[in-house]
Motif scaffolding. Sequence first.
Motif, PDB file in Angstrom:
ATOM      1  N   VAL A 188       0.835  -1.201   0.000  1.00 19.49           N
ATOM      2  CA  VAL A 188       0.000   0.000   0.000  1.00 19.49           C
ATOM      3  C   VAL A 188       0.869   1.250   0.000  1.00 19.49           C
ATOM      4  N   ALA A 189       2.013   1.173   0.678  1.00 20.95           N
ATOM      5  CA  ALA A 189       2.900   2.332   0.749  1.00 20.95           C
ATOM      6  C   ALA A 189       3.438   2.719  -0.621  1.00 20.95           C
ATOM      7  N   GLU A 190       3.524   1.761  -1.524  1.00 17.50           N
ATOM      8  CA  GLU A 190       4.046   2.057  -2.855  1.00 17.50           C
ATOM      9  C   GLU A 190       3.058   2.824  -3.721  1.00 17.50           C
ATOM     10  N   LEU A 191       1.810   2.902  -3.286  1.00 15.04           N
ATOM     11  CA  LEU A 191       0.824   3.695  -4.018  1.00 15.04           C
ATOM     12  C   LEU A 191       1.121   5.169  -3.812  1.00 15.04           C
ATOM     13  N   ARG A 192       1.384   5.874  -4.890  1.00 12.49           N
ATOM     14  CA  ARG A 192       1.721   7.291  -4.777  1.00 12.49           C
ATOM     15  C   ARG A 192       0.507   8.190  -5.020  1.00 12.49           C
ATOM     16  N   ASP A 193      -0.572   7.612  -5.513  1.00  9.29           N
ATOM     17  CA  ASP A 193      -1.769   8.402  -5.779  1.00  9.29           C
ATOM     18  C   ASP A 193      -2.395   8.828  -4.450  1.00  9.29           C
ATOM     19  N   PRO A 194      -2.505  10.140  -4.200  1.00 15.66           N
ATOM     20  CA  PRO A 194      -3.017  10.612  -2.901  1.00 15.66           C
ATOM     21  C   PRO A 194      -4.476  10.256  -2.665  1.00 15.66           C
ATOM     22  N   LEU A 195      -5.209   9.906  -3.713  1.00 14.85           N
ATOM     23  CA  LEU A 195      -6.601   9.495  -3.540  1.00 14.85           C
ATOM     24  C   LEU A 195      -6.723   7.989  -3.345  1.00 14.85           C
ATOM     25  N   LEU A 196      -5.878   7.213  -4.026  1.00 11.77           N
ATOM     26  CA  LEU A 196      -5.970   5.762  -3.928  1.00 11.77           C
ATOM     27  C   LEU A 196      -5.441   5.220  -2.606  1.00 11.77           C
ATOM     28  N   GLN A 197      -4.327   5.777  -2.123  1.00 11.59           N
ATOM     29  CA  GLN A 197      -3.700   5.184  -0.943  1.00 11.59           C
ATOM     30  C   GLN A 197      -4.622   5.164   0.279  1.00 11.59           C
ATOM     31  N   PRO A 198      -5.307   6.258   0.615  1.00 15.06           N
ATOM     32  CA  PRO A 198      -6.210   6.186   1.768  1.00 15.06           C
ATOM     33  C   PRO A 198      -7.315   5.148   1.597  1.00 15.06           C
ATOM     34  N   GLU A 199      -7.789   4.968   0.347  1.00 16.33           N
ATOM     35  CA  GLU A 199      -8.829   3.971   0.112  1.00 16.33           C
ATOM     36  C   GLU A 199      -8.298   2.568   0.369  1.00 16.33           C
ATOM     37  N   TYR A 200      -7.062   2.296  -0.078  1.00 17.80           N
ATOM     38  CA  TYR A 200      -6.508   0.965   0.147  1.00 17.80           C
ATOM     39  C   TYR A 200      -6.106   0.752   1.601  1.00 17.80           C
ATOM     40  N   VAL A 201      -5.816   1.801   2.317  1.00 14.30           N
ATOM     41  CA  VAL A 201      -5.619   1.668   3.764  1.00 14.30           C
ATOM     42  C   VAL A 201      -6.898   1.135   4.396  1.00 14.30           C
ATOM     43  N   ARG A 202      -8.048   1.686   3.976  1.00 15.67           N
ATOM     44  CA  ARG A 202      -9.319   1.217   4.521  1.00 15.67           C
ATOM     45  C   ARG A 202      -9.629  -0.211   4.075  1.00 15.67           C
ATOM     46  N   VAL A 203      -9.289  -0.534   2.803  1.00 16.26           N
ATOM     47  CA  VAL A 203      -9.496  -1.902   2.322  1.00 16.26           C
ATOM     48  C   VAL A 203      -8.689  -2.887   3.169  1.00 16.26           C
ATOM     49  N   LEU A 204      -7.421  -2.573   3.411  1.00 17.15           N
ATOM     50  CA  LEU A 204      -6.565  -3.454   4.201  1.00 17.15           C
ATOM     51  C   LEU A 204      -7.082  -3.573   5.629  1.00 17.15           C
ATOM     52  N   ALA A 205      -7.520  -2.464   6.183  1.00 19.06           N
ATOM     53  CA  ALA A 205      -8.052  -2.505   7.544  1.00 19.06           C
ATOM     54  C   ALA A 205      -9.269  -3.427   7.632  1.00 19.06           C
ATOM     55  N   ARG A 206     -10.149  -3.356   6.616  1.00 19.05           N
ATOM     56  CA  ARG A 206     -11.329  -4.239   6.624  1.00 19.05           C
ATOM     57  C   ARG A 206     -10.917  -5.700   6.489  1.00 19.05           C
ATOM     58  N   ARG A 207      -9.943  -5.997   5.614  1.00 20.89           N
ATOM     59  CA  ARG A 207      -9.515  -7.386   5.424  1.00 20.89           C
ATOM     60  C   ARG A 207      -8.935  -7.955   6.716  1.00 20.89           C
ATOM     61  N   LEU A 208      -8.250  -7.102   7.465  1.00 23.23           N
ATOM     62  CA  LEU A 208      -7.593  -7.565   8.685  1.00 23.23           C
ATOM     63  C   LEU A 208      -8.489  -7.464   9.913  1.00 23.23           C
ATOM     64  N   GLY A 209      -9.573  -6.672   9.796  1.00 24.73           N
ATOM     65  CA  GLY A 209     -10.410  -6.431  10.969  1.00 24.73           C
ATOM     66  C   GLY A 209      -9.693  -5.593  12.006  1.00 24.73           C
TER      67      GLY A 209
END
Length: 633
Positions: free
Chosen positions: A415-436
Motif C-alpha cells: 500500500v505504501a508504494e501507491l503514490r496516488d493521494p486518492l488511492l492510498q487512503p482507500e486501500y488503507v481502509r481496504v486493508l483494515a477491513r480485510r484484517l479487521g
Amino acid sequence: MARIRQADVDEVKARTNIGDIIGERVALKSAGVGSLKGLCPFHDERSPSFHVRPQVGYYHCFGCGESGDVYSFLRAMDHLTFTEAVERLAGRIGYALHYEDGGAAPETSGRTRLYQANAAAADWFRAQLSSPEADAGRRFLGERGFDADAGRRFLGERGFDAGAAAHFGVGYAPKGWDGLRDALRAQGFSDEELSAAGLVSQGQRGVYDRFRGRVVWPIRDVTGQTIGFGARRLYDDDKGPKYLNTPETTIYKKAQVLYGLDLAKKDVSRSHRVVVVEGYTDVMACHLAGVTTAVATCGTAFGADHITVLRRVMGDDSTAGEVVFTFDPDAAGQKAALRAFADAKRFNAQTYVATGPEGLDPCDLRLERGDAAVRGMLDRKVPMFEFVIDQRLAGFDLASVEGRVGALRAAAPVVAELRDPLLQPEYVRVLARRLGMDTESVRREVERAGREGARRDPAPAATAATAGPDAGEPAVRVTLRTLPRTADVALERDALMGILQYGHVVDAAELDAALALPMRTPALDAVRQAVAAQPDRTRIGWASTAAESTREPYRSLAVELLTADFPALTEAEAATSTRSLARRLRVRAVDAEKNELLGAIQRVPADSEEGRAVRVALRDLDARRRTLTEEPA
C-alpha cells in the motif's frame, strides 16, 4: 556490395510515409496540422515527446534528442545497414531498385538474411501441417491425451480449426533430423545462416533441425516479421522440454518480444487495453473469443522490457489504459503475479489480474465453457493491488492477533508504494477491513513502511534530461527551451519553423528575401544560414538536409524547429502564416533601417545633399513597408 542509385534512394523515401513505418511500433496521435506524437522508442518516458512530421519525412524526440528520417529509424530499430533499410522499404512498396554497376540486386547479408530464413521456415512449417504425419499436431490443438501419432490433432482437440491455424501461422515440424535444413539449403541458405537464425543446432555429425516432431508457432515482431519460433512437444519419446523456443539471436530477444502483438497492436492502440496471458494457445483462444488485445511472453517472465514495448503501442499518456494479467491460481502463478507487480508501477495504465474459474486458463476455459466464459473471466478482473494484498495475507492466520499483525507488516509496503493521494487512503481502509483492524493503526504502519522504502531506494539526484553521458557533465544542446523569451526570438523561431515545415508551398521569392536577412539570435541565425544554403525547397527531403547540415551546437535546435508543432489548424493556414512571418522579418529589417536613417538625419544639415538623400531613402523605406503590410500575404 554495389551502391543503390541515389535517385532510387530518394524515390523510395518520397513514396514511403514515415508515419506508417513508425506507427507500426509506436502509437501515434495527431498533434496538430501535419504532426504526430507518441512515446519515444529510443528512451523510456511517461509523457510523449516523440514527434513525427510525415510531410517532411522526419522524426525527433524532444526528450532524448534522437532524430532522423525513415532510413535512420529502421537502422536504429532493426540494426540494419543503410542498404538493407532501403531494400526493405523498396520491397514494401514494390519498387525495383537499380545499382550503380547496372547489375542485379546483390544478395543481402546479416540481419536481413536472418529475417528471410525465418520467413522461409515459417512457410515450410505451415506447409507441413497438411502432411499425413502432422495429424497428431492438428488434433493436439483440439483434444487431450494425444498419442504417438499426434500433429494436427493437437490443434483440433483444443478447439482450433484450420482457419485459426492459418490466422496465427501455426505449422508442424516433422520428426526427421534434416527436413527443414535441406529445404532451406535448396533455397540458398547456408548452414551458418540457419544456425545464426536459431533454426538448426550443431552436433557431432553436423547440423540438424532444432524443431522436430512439434507444433510450431511463428513469433513475430510488432511489424509482423517472423523472428523466431515456439514449439510444443507432441510425442512421448521426445525427451526435450515441453516448450522449446528459438535461442537468443541477433533479431530475437525473448525479453523484448510479446507473442501476438503483431495481431493485437491495432486494437491495443485503439482501446488502450492489453491482456497478458501465459501461452500461445491462450493467445489464440482469447483472440477467437473476441479478446483481440491478448499477448503472451515467449518462454520468459513478464518484465521491464515488455512493459516498454507495450507502453509505446498503447500510447499510455494518461491513466485511462488497462493492463490485465491472467495468472494461474497455483503457487507459480502467484509468484509470477508478484514479479509483474514489482514492474507494473512503470505503467501509467491501471493494472488488473483475472483468474479463471477452477483454475482454468483461457484456452481450457474456452474449450470447456465457450467464448463467453473467456470474456466473462476478464470482466471479473480485480485491481492488481488487491490481488497482491490478498497474496500477502494468504499465509497468515487472521483469526489470531499475531497473525493479523504479521499480515499487516507484510501488506503495508504494498500500500505504501501507491503514490496516488486518492488511492492510498482507500486501500488503507481496504486493508483494515480485510484484517479487521483499526484504520488508524493500519495507516501508521503504511506510513512507516513508506519511510523505510524511501530510505532503501533514494531518488536519483540527477536525470538524463539535465545530465550528460558522464556524471556531472552539463547538457550542451541548444534547444527551443533554452532560447531567450523575447518578441524578437519568437518571431525568428516561428518564421524558421514555418519555412522548414511549409517552405515548399510558399513562394520562393518571398522566403528568399526573408532568409537573406541576418537574425538577431545567434543560434537561430545558424539555422537560417543552413536553410538559405538549400538551392531547391521543392526537392523531397530539403528541410531535413538543412536541419542536418546546421553547424553544431545548433543542429538539435534546427531539428526541433523542423518537427515542433506549428500553430495552425490546416496546411493552408500554415502556409499563410509562414508568408506573414517572412514578411514580418522583412518589415522588422525596414524598421531597423529607418531608425538608423532617423538618427542620421539629426546629424546632417536638412538642406545639404546628404540630408536630401536621407529623406529620399526614408520615403522609399515607407513605400516598401506599405507594400509589405498592405498586400495580402
